[in-house]
Design an enzyme around this catalytic site. Sequence first.
Site, PDB file in Angstrom:
ATOM      1  N   LYS A 160      69.394  75.701  12.834  1.00  0.00           N
ATOM      2  CA  LYS A 160      69.498  76.768  11.829  1.00  0.00           C
ATOM      3  C   LYS A 160      70.873  76.647  11.156  1.00  0.00           C
ATOM      4  O   LYS A 160      71.896  76.997  11.741  1.00  0.00           O
ATOM      5  CB  LYS A 160      69.383  78.167  12.462  1.00  0.00           C
ATOM      6  N   GLU A 202      81.687  75.453  19.627  1.00  0.00           N
ATOM      7  CA  GLU A 202      82.856  75.079  18.805  1.00  0.00           C
ATOM      8  C   GLU A 202      83.221  76.327  18.018  1.00  0.00           C
ATOM      9  O   GLU A 202      82.557  76.654  17.033  1.00  0.00           O
ATOM     10  CB  GLU A 202      82.495  73.933  17.865  1.00  0.00           C
ATOM     11  N   CYS A 251      88.236  75.513  10.646  1.00  0.00           N
ATOM     12  CA  CYS A 251      88.578  76.068  11.966  1.00  0.00           C
ATOM     13  C   CYS A 251      89.897  75.501  12.473  1.00  0.00           C
ATOM     14  O   CYS A 251      90.548  76.121  13.301  1.00  0.00           O
ATOM     15  CB  CYS A 251      87.462  75.767  12.950  1.00  0.00           C
ATOM     16  N   GLU A 294      92.262  84.236  12.174  1.00  0.00           N
ATOM     17  CA  GLU A 294      92.067  83.153  11.196  1.00  0.00           C
ATOM     18  C   GLU A 294      92.036  83.748   9.791  1.00  0.00           C
ATOM     19  O   GLU A 294      91.234  84.644   9.532  1.00  0.00           O
ATOM     20  CB  GLU A 294      90.696  82.514  11.397  1.00  0.00           C
TER      21      GLU A 294
HETATM   22  P1  NAP Z   1      79.569  82.892  12.064  1.00  0.00           P
HETATM   23  O1  NAP Z   1      79.450  84.176  11.366  1.00  0.00           O
HETATM   24  O2  NAP Z   1      79.714  82.889  13.541  1.00  0.00           O
HETATM   25  O3  NAP Z   1      78.293  82.029  11.609  1.00  0.00           O
HETATM   26  C1  NAP Z   1      78.059  80.746  12.081  1.00  0.00           C
HETATM   27  C2  NAP Z   1      76.565  80.541  12.248  1.00  0.00           C
HETATM   28  O4  NAP Z   1      76.084  81.492  13.201  1.00  0.00           O
HETATM   29  C3  NAP Z   1      75.766  80.782  10.966  1.00  0.00           C
HETATM   30  O5  NAP Z   1      74.656  79.895  10.956  1.00  0.00           O
HETATM   31  C4  NAP Z   1      75.302  82.213  11.136  1.00  0.00           C
HETATM   32  O6  NAP Z   1      74.121  82.514  10.430  1.00  0.00           O
HETATM   33  C5  NAP Z   1      75.030  82.234  12.630  1.00  0.00           C
HETATM   34  N1  NAP Z   1      75.009  83.579  13.224  1.00  0.00           N
HETATM   35  C6  NAP Z   1      75.654  84.694  12.820  1.00  0.00           C
HETATM   36  N2  NAP Z   1      75.357  85.713  13.665  1.00  0.00           N
HETATM   37  C7  NAP Z   1      74.518  85.219  14.606  1.00  0.00           C
HETATM   38  C8  NAP Z   1      73.851  85.779  15.743  1.00  0.00           C
HETATM   39  N3  NAP Z   1      74.009  87.048  16.090  1.00  0.00           N
HETATM   40  N4  NAP Z   1      73.057  84.973  16.478  1.00  0.00           N
HETATM   41  C9  NAP Z   1      72.891  83.673  16.148  1.00  0.00           C
HETATM   42  N5  NAP Z   1      73.489  83.086  15.083  1.00  0.00           N
HETATM   43  C10 NAP Z   1      74.297  83.854  14.325  1.00  0.00           C
HETATM   44  O7  NAP Z   1      80.784  82.034  11.542  1.00  0.00           O
HETATM   45  P2  NAP Z   1      81.200  81.799  10.031  1.00  0.00           P
HETATM   46  O8  NAP Z   1      82.097  82.897   9.637  1.00  0.00           O
HETATM   47  O9  NAP Z   1      80.034  81.491   9.193  1.00  0.00           O
HETATM   48  O10 NAP Z   1      82.004  80.442  10.187  1.00  0.00           O
HETATM   49  C11 NAP Z   1      83.363  80.405  10.336  1.00  0.00           C
HETATM   50  C12 NAP Z   1      83.749  80.356  11.810  1.00  0.00           C
HETATM   51  O11 NAP Z   1      83.320  79.105  12.363  1.00  0.00           O
HETATM   52  C13 NAP Z   1      85.235  80.395  11.979  1.00  0.00           C
HETATM   53  O12 NAP Z   1      85.574  81.206  13.065  1.00  0.00           O
HETATM   54  C14 NAP Z   1      85.583  78.935  12.271  1.00  0.00           C
HETATM   55  O13 NAP Z   1      86.778  78.773  12.960  1.00  0.00           O
HETATM   56  C15 NAP Z   1      84.398  78.514  13.050  1.00  0.00           C
HETATM   57  N6  NAP Z   1      84.277  77.064  13.038  1.00  0.00           N
HETATM   58  C16 NAP Z   1      84.570  76.386  14.175  1.00  0.00           C
HETATM   59  C17 NAP Z   1      84.506  75.009  14.185  1.00  0.00           C
HETATM   60  C18 NAP Z   1      84.835  74.240  15.428  1.00  0.00           C
HETATM   61  O14 NAP Z   1      84.498  73.061  15.472  1.00  0.00           O
HETATM   62  N7  NAP Z   1      85.456  74.819  16.423  1.00  0.00           N
HETATM   63  C19 NAP Z   1      84.129  74.320  13.023  1.00  0.00           C
HETATM   64  C20 NAP Z   1      83.839  75.046  11.878  1.00  0.00           C
HETATM   65  C21 NAP Z   1      83.915  76.434  11.905  1.00  0.00           C
HETATM   66  P3  NAP Z   1      74.184  83.142   8.958  1.00  0.00           P
HETATM   67  O15 NAP Z   1      74.880  82.128   8.128  1.00  0.00           O
HETATM   68  O16 NAP Z   1      72.757  83.257   8.603  1.00  0.00           O
HETATM   69  O17 NAP Z   1      74.927  84.424   9.056  1.00  0.00           O
END
Ligand code: NAP
Length: 490
Positions: free
Chosen positions: A189, A264, A298, A393
């Site tokens: 997804k 991650e 990230c 962040e």
């Molecule tokens: P996010 O809100 O956690 O979303 C990431 C993914 O999770 C999206 O596909 C989102 O779907 C899904 N999601 C959201 N709520 C969920 C739930 N309750 N159950 C299952 N899936 C769910 O993160 P983001 O704000 O989009 O992305 C930025 C974050 O990712 C930052 O914290 C960044 O540091 C982190 N990141 C980490 C890495 C690493 O390698 N460590 C790499 C890149 C990014 P929807 O899009 O449909 O909401």
Amino acid sequence: MVTTTEARRTTLARPDLLRSQAYYAGAWRDAASGETIAVTDPFSGETLAQVALVGEGEIQAAIAAAEAAFPRWSRTPHRERGALLRRWLELIERDKEDLARLITLENGKPLKEARAEVAYGAGFIEIYAEMAAGVLGEIIPPNAPGRRLLVEREPIGVCAAITPWNFPMAMLTRKIAPALAAGCVMVCKPASETPLTALALAALAEEAGIPPGVLSVLVSTPALFGDIVTASSAVRKITFTGSTGVGAKLMAASAPTIKRLSLELGGNAPLLIFDDADLDTAVETAMVAKFRNGGQSCIAANRIYVQRGVYEAFLAAFQARIGALKVGDGLDPATDIGPLISGRAVEKVERHLDEALAGGGRLVHGGRGDGSLLSPPTLVADVASDALLTREETFGPLAGVIPFKTYDQAIARANDTPFGLAAYVCSSRPDTIAQAGRDLETGMVGINTGLISTAAAPFGGVKSSGVGREGSHHGLSEYLNYKYLCQAGL
Ligand code: NAP
């Protein structure tokens, strides 16, 4: 100039790569409910596509198709799996420009960065296509006469992947490639803001001949997908990239079915610049570590600590480079920073900026935006060491710089966070570099460089930044179980 959606879309050489249906069980389908979700170009605000928003039935069908595909895929000889991955890679390379354009259209990042992401994302397929044939077991010297002790590596089974919007291609390929190479099957997804690149990758995987059910890509409401895959006993592993809060929820929800997890998660990377650093190297490191992907990474340097002796010189040189950055349409070759992903993202950057200034920070460059998603590259000096931007962040083009006096002070501040993904050090002293490399509580350390990501190295964090590694042979192990066989009576 803002072009029309049709004009922006027809910049694809192969318009059929722009898919709006879900791909599972080897077929493209609309949602049974007829529901769709709009994918928006963050630069123009226009709708690029209405993508099928699937429900429980389709997610369960994708899991069932993956379960059905697993026995055959896992027993397919490694070399054949590797050859299919290589074919997928060839098609990605053939259509790399279209993939880069899709990334720019749905994510907003400049085309040059989107092209770099395609190359980086393809790198995972390249290394795991090779490694597919190298999954080796072990023969252990027997512990008693007449015995034979063996260890085999077996694929885990059905995996579910959830990925974020900031690297629409690379976050997926660094999961799919090792999973498929290991013999696992995967239901993905992607983020709802950026599913088009993921669906294009699925179209190319289908064209490459990756069998039905082995790889599915579908979009649903996030909690629904998370609830179903964590509760499913058929899904043996969850691999997630995204925020720490969602990662923690998935971890808790996976407990009853004891799944393997790769998480991650969020970072809060410090960059430490010591007096003895080469100034040009320090500024280049800060530019890449802070402003690549508009700061929406990230591993973005969220807090820049600079030693007193070089502080003002660094600020002047950093400001000069920031002032040359061009913000605008990612499709414009001159653009360095595209729009942020959403109004919420802009609001967060501005909240961090306002709080840093209210806490005594000095605005050196930039400032608040004009109400659009284009956030100006901004530099604030003398940021308080407990400012919001040092704790959360920022995920945007706002650089906060904080002075320090001693090595111990810098390390203490760098480690004063629940996160532990990446850190950066700029110094010309081998002893400082070696000591900081040991003392920083992170999974990765960039030394005199802000560009550390490569498919060849293990990417991942410690503390609240997650568990598991992606990339290198360690990334392959995340999709393999050990099976120990003990044979007696020989
Ligand atoms: P996010 O809100 O956690 O979303 C990431 C993914 O999770 C999206 O596909 C989102 O779907 C899904 N999601 C959201 N709520 C969920 C739930 N309750 N159950 C299952 N899936 C769910 O993160 P983001 O704000 O989009 O992305 C930025 C974050 O990712 C930052 O914290 C960044 O540091 C982190 N990141 C980490 C890495 C690493 O390698 N460590 C790499 C890149 C990014 P929807 O899009 O449909 O909401």
